[in-house]
Design a protein around this motif. Structure first.
Motif, PDB file in Angstrom:
ATOM      1  N   THR A  39      23.792 -31.718 -35.554  1.00 50.01           N
ATOM      2  CA  THR A  39      22.333 -31.609 -35.451  1.00 50.01           C
ATOM      3  C   THR A  39      21.892 -31.657 -33.988  1.00 50.01           C
ATOM      4  O   THR A  39      21.214 -32.602 -33.567  1.00 50.01           O
ATOM      5  N   PRO A  40      22.270 -30.650 -33.185  1.00 50.38           N
ATOM      6  CA  PRO A  40      21.765 -30.623 -31.810  1.00 50.38           C
ATOM      7  C   PRO A  40      20.272 -30.310 -31.789  1.00 50.38           C
ATOM      8  O   PRO A  40      19.710 -29.830 -32.783  1.00 50.38           O
ATOM      9  N   ASP A  41      19.648 -30.581 -30.655  1.00 46.00           N
ATOM     10  CA  ASP A  41      18.222 -30.279 -30.540  1.00 46.00           C
ATOM     11  C   ASP A  41      17.961 -28.786 -30.639  1.00 46.00           C
ATOM     12  O   ASP A  41      16.901 -28.363 -31.116  1.00 46.00           O
ATOM     13  N   ALA A  42      18.923 -27.981 -30.178  1.00 46.54           N
ATOM     14  CA  ALA A  42      18.780 -26.533 -30.224  1.00 46.54           C
ATOM     15  C   ALA A  42      20.163 -25.913 -30.037  1.00 46.54           C
ATOM     16  O   ALA A  42      21.114 -26.600 -29.661  1.00 46.54           O
ATOM     17  N   GLU A 351      25.682 -31.202 -29.518  1.00 45.11           N
ATOM     18  CA  GLU A 351      25.076 -32.475 -29.921  1.00 45.11           C
ATOM     19  C   GLU A 351      25.670 -33.646 -29.135  1.00 45.11           C
ATOM     20  O   GLU A 351      24.931 -34.519 -28.645  1.00 45.11           O
ATOM     21  N   GLU A 354      24.448 -33.497 -25.518  1.00 46.49           N
ATOM     22  CA  GLU A 354      23.054 -33.924 -25.415  1.00 46.49           C
ATOM     23  C   GLU A 354      22.965 -35.452 -25.386  1.00 46.49           C
ATOM     24  O   GLU A 354      22.236 -36.027 -24.559  1.00 46.49           O
ATOM     25  N   CYS A 355      23.710 -36.097 -26.270  1.00 47.87           N
ATOM     26  CA  CYS A 355      23.681 -37.568 -26.316  1.00 47.87           C
ATOM     27  C   CYS A 355      24.272 -38.168 -25.045  1.00 47.87           C
ATOM     28  O   CYS A 355      23.678 -39.064 -24.426  1.00 47.87           O
ATOM     29  N   LYS A 360      22.395 -41.531 -24.569  1.00 51.97           N
ATOM     30  CA  LYS A 360      22.164 -41.978 -25.939  1.00 51.97           C
ATOM     31  C   LYS A 360      23.497 -42.170 -26.657  1.00 51.97           C
ATOM     32  O   LYS A 360      24.505 -41.547 -26.296  1.00 51.97           O
TER      33      LYS A 360
END
Length: 401
Positions: A39-42, A351, A354-355, A360
């Protein structure tokens, strides 16, 4: 700014396809155990495209460069003069794949003073010296479950190909023949056979579920026994160890991770305990089987067939004996990198990045090593240690090209 070094396999010999065989792929939102798909942001790619080779770049360049990071992509990964070796020195993140692994040995990790994350675009992180990663504070992560079903489908295909003698039969057609007796002299029905998996995790359990309708008797062994209701549902026989399973089965499929406890698990002694004329399918890791023991077993007839898509090292040197041994059904390491699987592992890689880049937490199920210890999936599936020894032989593939 972070420097991201991404090692991917070579582009198609004739270049990227001008048109793909299919216009779309099914959307997979979640997996059988309830885990959600990545579930990446995009994403900056079209699902179903070739993302796992160099020009595909896992669809990462736009995202990384827009956020001020540097992306280096190469397939040149082996040897002291390789692009990987040269770029590694000041790299923060290494992305590699099981299909074309950049072996992160203790020596390489020691040189990479900035290295903070070793990310597997796929599943299986044995190409990283996990002990060295723990000792040097490097986080190791992979996209757990992204291609498990892809591999399970490949296992079933290869079992059927061996038992039904498909590959030699197909070759008679290609050669213009109609040699029915030659085709069927090694062809049997799978129905009624005893079929077992070494490990019944995400892949092994998926294999068992897919084989159930074939009317076979199913066996498994695993450090973590399955729930009783699953055993009853699938009619499973549990074995406390690999030796017990090997003795009972006509077909054995290997679906466990590679770590020091499983390295060369199937050697002359273990294969010798199997029924004469049994079949062995290994889509886990090549080093779980002793290379030369497999060859000897096929030549003697102890094994009726061996198939899989995993070798050691990878890519396999051109003189690797598994290329020419009798009654095999080997492919390059492709089971987990179908175009469908690439969509998921590219999204999962994004994903995780991104983290990591935002500070995160990375999903627990993606973690193999964190804060100097095995973590998440790693704590469940691996043991500490190193399984990368001997990987330098992979350089022979390029030299022979």
């Amino acid at each position: 700014m972070a420097k991201v070094l991404c090692v991917l396999y070579d582009d198609p010999i004739d270049g990227f396809p001008p048109r793909y065989a299919r216009d779309s792929i099914p959307h997979i939102a979640g997996y059988a155990d309830g885990q959600t798909a990545p579930t990446p942001d995009a994403i900056d790619f079209t699902p179903g495209e070739l993302l796992g080779s160099v020009s595909g770049e896992l669809g990462l360049r736009t995202f990384l460069e827009a956020n001020g990071h540097e992306l280096v992509v190469t397939s040149d990964k082996d040897g002291a003069d390789s692009t990987f070796e040269k770029e590694l020195v000041d790299t923060d993140v290494v992305i590699s794949q099981p299909f074309w692994p950049a072996y992160l040995t203790a020596e390489r990790i020691a040189k990479a003073k900035n290295l903070k994350l070793a990310l597997t675009a796929g599943i299986g992180s044995d190409h990283v010296d996990l002990q060295a990663a723990m000792d040097n504070g490097v986080t190791v992560a992979e996209v757990t479950f992204c291609n498990s079903i892809s591999v399970a489908e490949h296992v079933v295909m290869q079992i059927l190909s061996l038992v039904r003698n498909y590959i030699p039969s197909y070759q008679w057609v290609v050669n213009g023949g109609w040699n029915i007796a030659d085709c069927v002299e090694r062809s049997y029905d799978l129905e009624g056979m005893e079929v077992g998996t070494v490990a019944a995790g995400r892949i092994g359990l998926a294999v068992l579920r897919r084989l159930k309708p074939f009317g076979v008797n199913l066996h498994y062994t695993d450090k973590h026994r399955l729930p009783a209701d699953v055993e009853v549902e699938l009619g499973l026989t549990f074995h406390p160890d690999v030796e017990s399973l090997a003795k009972a089965c006509d077909v054995v499929t290997i679906n466990c991770p590679l770590h020091p406890e499983t390295e060369h698990l199937f050697d002359d002694a273990m294969i010798g305990k199997m029924k004469r004329g049994s079949y062995l399918v290994n889509t886990a890791r090549g080093k779980i089987c002793d290379r030369d023991a497999v060859v000897r077993a096929l030549e003697s007839g102890q094994l009726a067939g061996y198939a899989g898509d995993v070798w050691f090292p990878q890519p396999a040197p051109r003189d690797h004996p598994w290329r020419t041994m009798p009654n095999h059904g080997m492919t390059p390491h492709i089971s987990g990198t179908s175009l469908s699987a690439q969509t998921r592992y590219a999204a999962g890689t994004r994903e995780i990045l991104e983290c990591f880049l935002a500070g995160k937490p990375i999903r627990d199920e993606y973690l193999i090593v964190q804060d100097g210890t095995l973590a998440g999936t790693g704590a469940h599936s691996y043991t500490a240690g190193d399984a990368t020894g001997g990987s330098e032989e992979a350089e022979k593939f390029r030299k022979a090209s």
